[in-house]
Design an enzyme around this catalytic site. Structure first.
Site, short mmCIF file in Angstrom:
data_model
loop_
_atom_site.label_atom_id
_atom_site.label_comp_id
_atom_site.label_asym_id
_atom_site.label_seq_id
_atom_site.Cartn_x
_atom_site.Cartn_y
_atom_site.Cartn_z
N ASN A 1 52.65 77.61 -16.76
CA ASN A 1 53.57 76.72 -16.05
C ASN A 1 54.80 77.52 -15.60
OD1 ASN A 1 55.88 74.99 -15.74
ND2 ASN A 1 54.66 73.32 -16.55
N ASP B 1 57.50 76.33 -13.95
CA ASP B 1 58.68 75.49 -13.68
C ASP B 1 60.00 76.20 -13.98
OD1 ASP B 1 56.95 73.45 -13.10
OD2 ASP B 1 57.39 72.26 -14.90
N HIS B 2 60.03 76.90 -15.13
CA HIS B 2 61.32 77.42 -15.56
C HIS B 2 61.72 78.72 -14.87
CE1 HIS B 2 61.88 74.00 -17.91
NE2 HIS B 2 60.74 74.19 -18.55
N ARG C 1 71.40 78.96 -9.10
CA ARG C 1 72.24 79.54 -8.04
C ARG C 1 71.82 79.06 -6.65
NH1 ARG C 1 75.17 84.53 -9.38
NH2 ARG C 1 76.05 84.00 -11.39
N HIS D 1 55.33 71.43 -11.99
CA HIS D 1 55.64 70.00 -12.03
C HIS D 1 56.66 69.68 -10.93
CE1 HIS D 1 57.00 66.41 -14.81
NE2 HIS D 1 56.77 66.03 -13.57
N ARG E 1 58.98 67.39 -9.96
CA ARG E 1 59.67 66.21 -10.52
C ARG E 1 60.33 65.39 -9.42
NH1 ARG E 1 61.36 64.98 -15.59
NH2 ARG E 1 60.36 66.19 -17.21
N ARG F 1 64.41 68.98 -9.99
CA ARG F 1 65.34 69.84 -10.72
C ARG F 1 64.90 71.30 -10.79
NH1 ARG F 1 64.48 67.58 -16.82
NH2 ARG F 1 64.94 65.61 -15.81
N GLU G 1 51.43 69.06 -11.85
CA GLU G 1 51.85 67.96 -12.74
C GLU G 1 52.68 67.00 -11.91
OE1 GLU G 1 54.04 69.00 -16.20
OE2 GLU G 1 52.63 70.56 -16.71
N THR H 1 62.62 67.34 -20.94
CA THR H 1 61.24 67.72 -20.63
C THR H 1 60.37 66.49 -20.87
OG1 THR H 1 59.45 69.28 -21.13
CG2 THR H 1 60.84 68.63 -22.97
N THR H 2 59.07 66.58 -20.51
CA THR H 2 58.19 65.42 -20.65
C THR H 2 58.11 65.02 -22.13
OG1 THR H 2 56.94 66.44 -18.87
CG2 THR H 2 55.96 64.51 -19.91
N GLU I 1 44.66 65.89 -21.03
CA GLU I 1 45.45 66.94 -21.69
C GLU I 1 46.18 66.30 -22.85
OE1 GLU I 1 47.91 69.46 -19.21
OE2 GLU I 1 49.17 70.01 -20.92
N HIS J 1 52.21 71.67 -24.33
CA HIS J 1 53.61 71.25 -24.49
C HIS J 1 54.20 71.79 -25.80
CE1 HIS J 1 57.38 69.20 -24.03
NE2 HIS J 1 57.00 68.93 -22.81
N GLY K 1 54.34 76.98 -20.72
CA GLY K 1 55.34 77.44 -19.77
C GLY K 1 56.57 78.04 -20.42
#
Ligand code: PXP
Length: 237
Positions: free
Chosen positions: A6, A8-9, A17, A42, A44, A48, A69, A99-100, A150, A190, A212
């Site tokens: 994942n 996302d981060h 920035r 994901h 969202r 974000r 996701e 988070t989820t 999942e 997760h 992730g």
């Protein structure tokens, strides 16, 4: 067992920035080179981290499978139908959560989820439901017409004692077994990290883990030495 990474981060850091780096699509290609079997992102509702353009670029750039996701909101479903990822994983979404937080309540929202599963499948998108490891939710997932689930490993990952962790691990083991018995493919994820992944990786019925946060954290610490050395060399030369 397959690994879905994942990204996302990577996007979370970029959004700090509002620039171009680090690029989650470039990161996805590096993950693939390192052996990732699929890429997870994901989109969202509050955007974000991952943005709409990331999702389109991921779909055309990656060589493995793209697992999007997403919530069941109409706007997001429309985007998914345009992007056509290999798989959509339906997750619950709350604006204020970090988070989820839990699995999708399929049992409590069967009609809505069944409708979204139907729409996505008409666009040839495989659909997975992110659920808590509970018989009730697996039964409902089956009724919703999916062939894959999942299992949420968050409680296991966040357990405060070894004893508690063993109980949550047993729930996941039994749910994985039950899911397979229902003819479904079983994935999990997760909160998994370099220590707690071992217990889950031993469950034969689980075919894929989606991870992730811990991988992105590890990448930052593992790569920091090189990053500092390179900068030091540049400014002293
Ligand atoms: N699987 C699902 C369905 C998720 O929502 C997430 C978090 O986005 C993950 C796996 C990965 O969780 P983590 O980032 O804690 O490894």
């Amino acid at each position: 067992m397959r690994l879905g990474v994942n990204v996302d981060h990577v996007a979370t850091l970029r959004q700090a920035r509002l620039g171009k780096e680090p690029d989650p699509v470039f990161a996805a290609l590096v993950c693939e080179q390192a052996g990732a079997d699929s890429i997870v992102a994901h989109l969202r509702e509050d955007r974000r981290h991952i943005q709409d353009k990331d999702v389109h670029r991921l779909k055309v750039s990656i060589k493995t499978k793209f697992n999007l996701e997403m919530s069941v909101s109409d706007d997001i479903v429309k985007i998914a139908c345009r992007v056509k990822p290999h798989q959509a994983t339906l997750v619950p979404e709350k604006r204020r959560e970090l988070t989820t937080e839990g699995g999708l309540d399929v049992a409590g929202n069967l009609d809505r989820i069944k409708r979204v599963v139907g729409i996505l499948r008409r666009y040839d998108i495989g659909v997975s439901l992110f659920i808590d490891p509970e018989t009730k939710q697996i039964d409902a997932a089956h009724k919703a017409g999916v062939d894959r689930i999942e299992l949420h490993t968050g409680k296991y990952a966040g357990a405060r004692s070894k004893k508690q962790q063993a109980v949550f691990l047993q729930d996941i083991r039994e749910s994985a077994y039950f899911g397979r018995e229902q003819g479904m493919r079983v994935f999990a994820g997760h909160g998994l990290d370099y220590i707690n992944v071992a217990g889950i990786a031993r469950i034969a019925e689980i075919e894929e883990l989606n991870i992730g946060y811990s991988i992105v954290c590890r990448a930052i610490t593992a790569g920091l030495e090189t990053a500092v050395r390179e900068m030091k060399e540049l400014i002293t030369r």
